[in-house]
Scaffold this motif. Sequence first.
Motif, PDB file in Angstrom:
ATOM      1  N   LEU A 211       0.826  -1.204   0.000  1.00 46.25           N
ATOM      2  CA  LEU A 211       0.000   0.000   0.000  1.00 46.25           C
ATOM      3  C   LEU A 211       0.863   1.257   0.000  1.00 46.25           C
ATOM      4  N   SER A 212       1.898   1.254   0.818  1.00 47.54           N
ATOM      5  CA  SER A 212       2.759   2.440   0.941  1.00 47.54           C
ATOM      6  C   SER A 212       3.529   2.704  -0.343  1.00 47.54           C
ATOM      7  N   ALA A 213       4.093   1.640  -0.932  1.00 52.87           N
ATOM      8  CA  ALA A 213       4.858   1.813  -2.172  1.00 52.87           C
ATOM      9  C   ALA A 213       3.955   2.379  -3.274  1.00 52.87           C
ATOM     10  N   ALA A 214       2.726   1.859  -3.368  1.00 56.22           N
ATOM     11  CA  ALA A 214       1.791   2.357  -4.378  1.00 56.22           C
ATOM     12  C   ALA A 214       1.452   3.821  -4.144  1.00 56.22           C
ATOM     13  N   CYS A 224      -0.258   2.533 -10.907  1.00 57.35           N
ATOM     14  CA  CYS A 224       0.047   1.503  -9.910  1.00 57.35           C
ATOM     15  C   CYS A 224      -1.133   0.559  -9.738  1.00 57.35           C
ATOM     16  N   HIS A 225      -0.881  -0.729  -9.932  1.00 58.67           N
ATOM     17  CA  HIS A 225      -1.877  -1.763  -9.726  1.00 58.67           C
ATOM     18  C   HIS A 225      -1.365  -2.724  -8.651  1.00 58.67           C
ATOM     19  N   ILE A 226      -2.152  -2.913  -7.609  1.00 64.33           N
ATOM     20  CA  ILE A 226      -1.796  -3.843  -6.543  1.00 64.33           C
ATOM     21  C   ILE A 226      -2.568  -5.147  -6.750  1.00 64.33           C
ATOM     22  N   TYR A 227      -1.860  -6.277  -6.653  1.00 64.27           N
ATOM     23  CA  TYR A 227      -2.486  -7.589  -6.762  1.00 64.27           C
ATOM     24  C   TYR A 227      -2.416  -8.287  -5.415  1.00 64.27           C
ATOM     25  N   GLU A 228      -3.564  -8.693  -4.921  1.00 66.79           N
ATOM     26  CA  GLU A 228      -3.690  -9.295  -3.589  1.00 66.79           C
ATOM     27  C   GLU A 228      -4.315 -10.687  -3.710  1.00 66.79           C
ATOM     28  N   ALA A 508      12.110   1.250  -1.497  1.00 62.73           N
ATOM     29  CA  ALA A 508      11.808   0.566  -2.752  1.00 62.73           C
ATOM     30  C   ALA A 508      11.131   1.500  -3.755  1.00 62.73           C
ATOM     31  N   SER A 509      10.243   2.371  -3.274  1.00 64.01           N
ATOM     32  CA  SER A 509       9.533   3.277  -4.182  1.00 64.01           C
ATOM     33  C   SER A 509      10.480   4.314  -4.777  1.00 64.01           C
ATOM     34  N   VAL A 510      11.406   4.800  -3.966  1.00 61.19           N
ATOM     35  CA  VAL A 510      12.401   5.762  -4.480  1.00 61.19           C
ATOM     36  C   VAL A 510      13.251   5.102  -5.564  1.00 61.19           C
ATOM     37  N   SER A 511      13.716   3.882  -5.298  1.00 57.71           N
ATOM     38  CA  SER A 511      14.557   3.168  -6.257  1.00 57.71           C
ATOM     39  C   SER A 511      13.780   2.837  -7.527  1.00 57.71           C
ATOM     40  N   CYS A 512      12.530   2.415  -7.351  1.00 60.30           N
ATOM     41  CA  CYS A 512      11.694   2.087  -8.509  1.00 60.30           C
ATOM     42  C   CYS A 512      11.452   3.331  -9.365  1.00 60.30           C
ATOM     43  N   HIS A 513      11.219   4.462  -8.736  1.00 59.25           N
ATOM     44  CA  HIS A 513      11.025   5.712  -9.482  1.00 59.25           C
ATOM     45  C   HIS A 513      12.291   6.085 -10.246  1.00 59.25           C
ATOM     46  N   GLN A 514      13.444   5.900  -9.629  1.00 59.99           N
ATOM     47  CA  GLN A 514      14.700   6.170 -10.327  1.00 59.99           C
ATOM     48  C   GLN A 514      14.799   5.301 -11.586  1.00 59.99           C
TER      49      GLN A 514
END
Length: 625
Positions: A211-214, A224-228, A508-514
Motif C-alpha cells: 500500500l505504501s509503495a503504491a 500503480c496496480h496492486i495484486y492481492e 523501494a519506491s524511491v529506487s523504482c522511481h529512479q
Amino acid sequence: MEEENKTLLIDLDGRAVKASAGETILDVAVREGVQIPTLCHDPLLKPFTSCFLCVVEVEGMKGLQPSCATQVRDGMKVKSTGDTIIKARKTALELLLSNHFADCLGPCRIKCPAGVDIQGYISLIEKELFTEAIALIKEKNPLPAICGRVCVRPCELACRRNLSNEEGVGIDFLKRYAADTDLASEMPYTPVVAPDTGKSVAIIGSGPAGLSAAYWLRQKGHRCHIYEAAPKPGGWLRYGIPEYRLPNTILDKEIESITRIGVEIYCGRRLGDDLSFSFINENYDAVILSPGAQKGTSLGCKGDDADGIMPGIEFLRQMELSGTHPDLRGKKVVVVGGGNTAMDCCRTSHRCGASSVTVVYRRTEADMPANPMEIYESKVEGVQYLFLANPVEVISDGDGRVKALTIQKMQQGEPDASGRRRPVAVPGSEFSLETDLVLSAIGQKTDLLFAESINSITSHGKLVINDWGNISADPDTLQTGVDNIFAAGDGVTGPDTIIGAIAQAHIASVSCHQYLSGEAVKPLPKEFLSKRDSFRRLTADDLSPRFVEKKRVPMPMLDASLRIDFDEVELGYQDDNSVMAEVSRCLECGCKGFVTCDLRRYATEYGAEQTHLKGDFADIKPDLK
C-alpha cells in the motif's frame, strides 16, 4: 583609489576570471558561482578565518589558504577543490562536530524506522492543524490511522521523558487523534499527483509495504496496480490483526485514501496461481514484491501433527476469511510464543469464550518481543502465563486429538546473538498441561513459490531467495537481482513491524522511481545527524529547561468486563483538552534550525563523522531565554 579599481586576471579552477584589487578569493568565487563552503564568514565583518572550511590551494603559497581572508593578485592560480582540500574541510568539520554537544533531531524521530517528523506533526497538532499534521506524517507513513493503533512505538521508548521515570509522550495516541480527525473531515488530506508518466508498476501484496509503495509511486505519476491473493485488501493488517485492535472500518478508510489518488487494487489474484508473471512482464514496466509473512511454523516437537494444533496466524486468518468467530466455550487454549501474534491469539481466544488461556514462553517476560501494552492488557483480560517453559511433546487421545502438552522448565543460560540470555532446559523438570487447542505463534515465513516462475521468464537477471528463505535485495536500494523488480517488507526481512515494512516501501519506491525515470538506481544520501548521545549517556539533568513534570494522559480503554466481543479496546482521546495536555509534554528535543543548518549540510556533503575526533567537549546546556 586607482589601485583599488584595477582589474586583475586570475585563474580559478582553470578558468580565466576578472577580479578587482582588494577582493578576496571568496568574493570572486561567490560572484562567479563557484561554491566554497564557509561557516564563519559575514560580508559585513572582517574575516575571522576561524572555521577553516573555505580553504583553497593557491599556486606558490605553502599549505592551504582561507579564501575569505586571502586577497587576489594578478596572475594568481586558485584551485577550489581536490582531494587535499576535501580532506582538510572534512577534518575542519569533524573538529567542530567533536565539540558540538547538540541534537539535530529528537531521539523519537531517529528511532522511528520510517523517519517520521514527530516533533513537526506534534507542533501542528498543537495548532489544531490536523490535516496539515497528517500531510507531514504521510510524507513518510501513509497509514497513520492504522499505525496510531497497532504500531510497536519505538519512538515512545526513545522519548527523553523516560529519563525522568515518566512515560514517554503518547506519540501514537496523538497521531491516531489527528488521523481520525482528518478521516472524519469533509475533505480529508489528499496529496497532489504528478502528471501521468506513461509508466506502470505491478505491486504484489496489499499489506503495509504494498500500500505504501503504491501511494508514493502514484504521486510520481506512475500507474500503480496492486495484486492481492486474499478476497480483500490489507494483507496482514486485515487477516492477522483482530478488530479489537484495528477495526476493519478504519483499515478500509485508510486504504480508500490510497485508491482515491488512482491506485487500483485487484483481489483474489495470487502470483503464480491466478496471476501469471508472463502477464506482469508484458504489461508493466516495473514490479514491487511485497508479500507478507503469513505462513505459520509448527511447534517442532514430538506429536505436533495432532488435531487441535494449528499456527496462530492461520487461526486469525481463517476467522477473518470466514467472517465468524470460533466457539471456544469450555475449551482450554494454550498459545506458544511471545510476540505480538501470540498476544493477538491469546486475547482473541478469550473473546471467543475459552474457559482458560495460557501463554507458554521459553524465555522471561522481560525477553518477550511483544508490545508491553499488549502483554499488560492480556493479563487484565485474564490470560495466564508460563515463563521459562517449553513444550517438548504433544499428548493425544485415542482419536489423534491433542489433550495435553508436556512442558519442560527452562533456565537462563549465556546470551545469544540477540543479546538475550539463551534458554536452557532443566533436566527432569517436565510436567503436563491440559489443553484442547494449541496455537503456535513461534515464527512466520513468506511463501515465495512464485520465484521460480519469475526466473523462467525474465531476461533481466535472476530473483534470488537467500538462506533465510527471503527475497535477496540490495539493502540500500531494495533492487533485486532482476533489474526492474524491487522488494519490500516481510518478504525481504522476514516477519517485522508494520512501520518497518513502511520504511522499506519508501526505499523501494524511491529506487523504482529512479529506474522508471531512466536514472541510476542508487540510495538516497545519508544525512549527517548530530547527537548528544554521541558524547555521553544522557540523564534527567539533561532534560530541556522547559521540563516540567507532567503525567501522561492515559488512553481511554474499554472496561475489561466488556471485552467479550471484538469492539475496539483503545477508545482514543475524546477531546481536544486531552490532546493538548499530551502535546504539552513534548520537550522539543530537535533543533529548530534543522532544515536550514549549514553545519549539517556541509557535514553531509563531506561525509564528516561526529565521533571521529574524540576528546573533551563543552558540555553546555542550551540557553532558551
